[in-house]
Motif scaffolding. Structure first.
Motif, PDB file in Angstrom:
ATOM      1  N   SER A  14       0.908  -1.228   0.069  1.00  0.00           N
ATOM      2  CA  SER A  14       0.093  -0.087   0.015  1.00  0.00           C
ATOM      3  C   SER A  14       0.892   1.369   0.115  1.00  0.00           C
ATOM      4  CB  SER A  14      -0.974  -0.093   1.381  1.00  0.00           C
ATOM      5  OG  SER A  14      -0.079  -0.152   2.380  1.00  0.00           O
ATOM      6  N   GLN A  15       0.171   2.466  -0.368  1.00  0.00           N
ATOM      7  CA  GLN A  15       0.847   3.621  -0.303  1.00  0.00           C
ATOM      8  C   GLN A  15       1.302   4.091   0.969  1.00  0.00           C
ATOM      9  OE1 GLN A  15      -1.734   6.425  -2.197  1.00  0.00           O
ATOM     10  NE2 GLN A  15      -1.601   5.442  -4.207  1.00  0.00           N
ATOM     11  N   GLU A  17       1.559   7.197   3.443  1.00  0.00           N
ATOM     12  CA  GLU A  17       1.098   8.661   3.560  1.00  0.00           C
ATOM     13  C   GLU A  17       2.170   9.615   3.244  1.00  0.00           C
ATOM     14  OE1 GLU A  17      -1.250   9.133   7.004  1.00  0.00           O
ATOM     15  OE2 GLU A  17      -2.366   7.319   6.451  1.00  0.00           O
ATOM     16  N   ASN A  19       2.351  11.778   0.374  1.00  0.00           N
ATOM     17  CA  ASN A  19       2.679  12.108  -0.972  1.00  0.00           C
ATOM     18  C   ASN A  19       1.849  13.007  -1.778  1.00  0.00           C
ATOM     19  OD1 ASN A  19       5.171  10.514  -1.078  1.00  0.00           O
ATOM     20  ND2 ASN A  19       3.622   8.966  -0.641  1.00  0.00           N
ATOM     21  N   SER A  32       7.138  13.829  -2.503  1.00  0.00           N
ATOM     22  CA  SER A  32       7.272  13.084  -1.112  1.00  0.00           C
ATOM     23  C   SER A  32       7.436  14.339  -0.375  1.00  0.00           C
ATOM     24  CB  SER A  32       8.338  12.202  -1.317  1.00  0.00           C
ATOM     25  OG  SER A  32       8.464  11.928   0.191  1.00  0.00           O
ATOM     26  N   TRP A  49       0.227   2.771  -9.010  1.00  0.00           N
ATOM     27  CA  TRP A  49       0.199   3.822  -7.689  1.00  0.00           C
ATOM     28  C   TRP A  49      -1.520   3.687  -7.526  1.00  0.00           C
ATOM     29  CZ3 TRP A  49       3.040   5.241  -4.208  1.00  0.00           C
ATOM     30  CH2 TRP A  49       2.909   6.114  -3.305  1.00  0.00           C
ATOM     31  N   GLU A  50      -2.098   3.844  -8.136  1.00  0.00           N
ATOM     32  CA  GLU A  50      -3.690   3.807  -8.016  1.00  0.00           C
ATOM     33  C   GLU A  50      -4.103   2.498  -7.496  1.00  0.00           C
ATOM     34  OE1 GLU A  50      -6.586   5.632  -7.580  1.00  0.00           O
ATOM     35  OE2 GLU A  50      -5.041   7.169  -7.854  1.00  0.00           O
ATOM     36  N   LYS A  53      -3.354   2.244  -3.799  1.00  0.00           N
ATOM     37  CA  LYS A  53      -4.130   3.381  -2.992  1.00  0.00           C
ATOM     38  C   LYS A  53      -4.500   2.225  -1.628  1.00  0.00           C
ATOM     39  CE  LYS A  53      -7.029   7.278  -3.307  1.00  0.00           C
ATOM     40  NZ  LYS A  53      -7.880   7.986  -4.192  1.00  0.00           N
ATOM     41  N   LEU A  87      10.155   1.753  -5.135  1.00  0.00           N
ATOM     42  CA  LEU A  87       9.363   2.457  -4.437  1.00  0.00           C
ATOM     43  C   LEU A  87       9.533   2.164  -3.030  1.00  0.00           C
ATOM     44  CD1 LEU A  87       5.665   2.293  -6.019  1.00  0.00           C
ATOM     45  CD2 LEU A  87       7.424   4.160  -6.287  1.00  0.00           C
ATOM     46  N   LEU A  92       8.124   4.982  -0.224  1.00  0.00           N
ATOM     47  CA  LEU A  92       6.823   5.803  -0.607  1.00  0.00           C
ATOM     48  C   LEU A  92       5.813   4.333  -0.300  1.00  0.00           C
ATOM     49  CD1 LEU A  92       8.284   7.072  -3.908  1.00  0.00           C
ATOM     50  CD2 LEU A  92       7.720   8.158  -1.808  1.00  0.00           C
ATOM     51  N   ILE A  93       6.123   3.223  -0.252  1.00  0.00           N
ATOM     52  CA  ILE A  93       5.058   2.154   0.024  1.00  0.00           C
ATOM     53  C   ILE A  93       5.384   1.231   1.417  1.00  0.00           C
ATOM     54  CG2 ILE A  93       4.548   1.849  -2.449  1.00  0.00           C
ATOM     55  CD1 ILE A  93       6.305  -0.718  -2.379  1.00  0.00           C
TER      56      ILE A  93
END
Length: 97
Positions: A14-15, A17, A19, A32, A49-50, A53, A87, A92-93
């Motif tokens: 998952s992403q 938070e 960003n 970022s 990326w979507e 989410k 990532l 980022l993830i």
């Protein structure tokens, strides 16, 4: 931190938070807040990326991409693994078991 070699089909991705994401001429770009870096995820990176989410398993992510694009499973897995590793290295993830 989890490394790509340890990433399995059952891990949830998952992403992180913090960003700011935007679309620029069909490509996803991101800032970022945590490290102040800009990233160009490209068109396909933006799709991934979507999809992450909300938490999604690596297996489900690959299956979804295969249903949308004409790509063989092994190649898709390899490329998604490589992208997720980048990532992950940038923070980022997040990966959960």
């Amino acid at each position: 931190m989890l490394k790509t070699k340890e990433l399995t089909h059952n891990h949830l991705i998952s992403q992180m938070e913090g960003n700011i994401v935007s679309d620029m001429d069909g490509e996803t770009v991101m800032l970022s807040i945590h490290n102040g870096k800009y990233y160009n995820l490209g068109a396909l990176g933006g799709v991934i990326w979507e999809l992450i989410k909300d938490s999604i398993s690596l297996e489900e992510l690959v299956t979804t991409l295969q249903s949308q694009y004409d790509v063989e499973q092994t190649k898709c897995e390899e490329q998604v693994h490589a992208f997720l590793n980048q990532l992950l290295e940038e923070g980022l993830i997040k990966i959960e078991a």
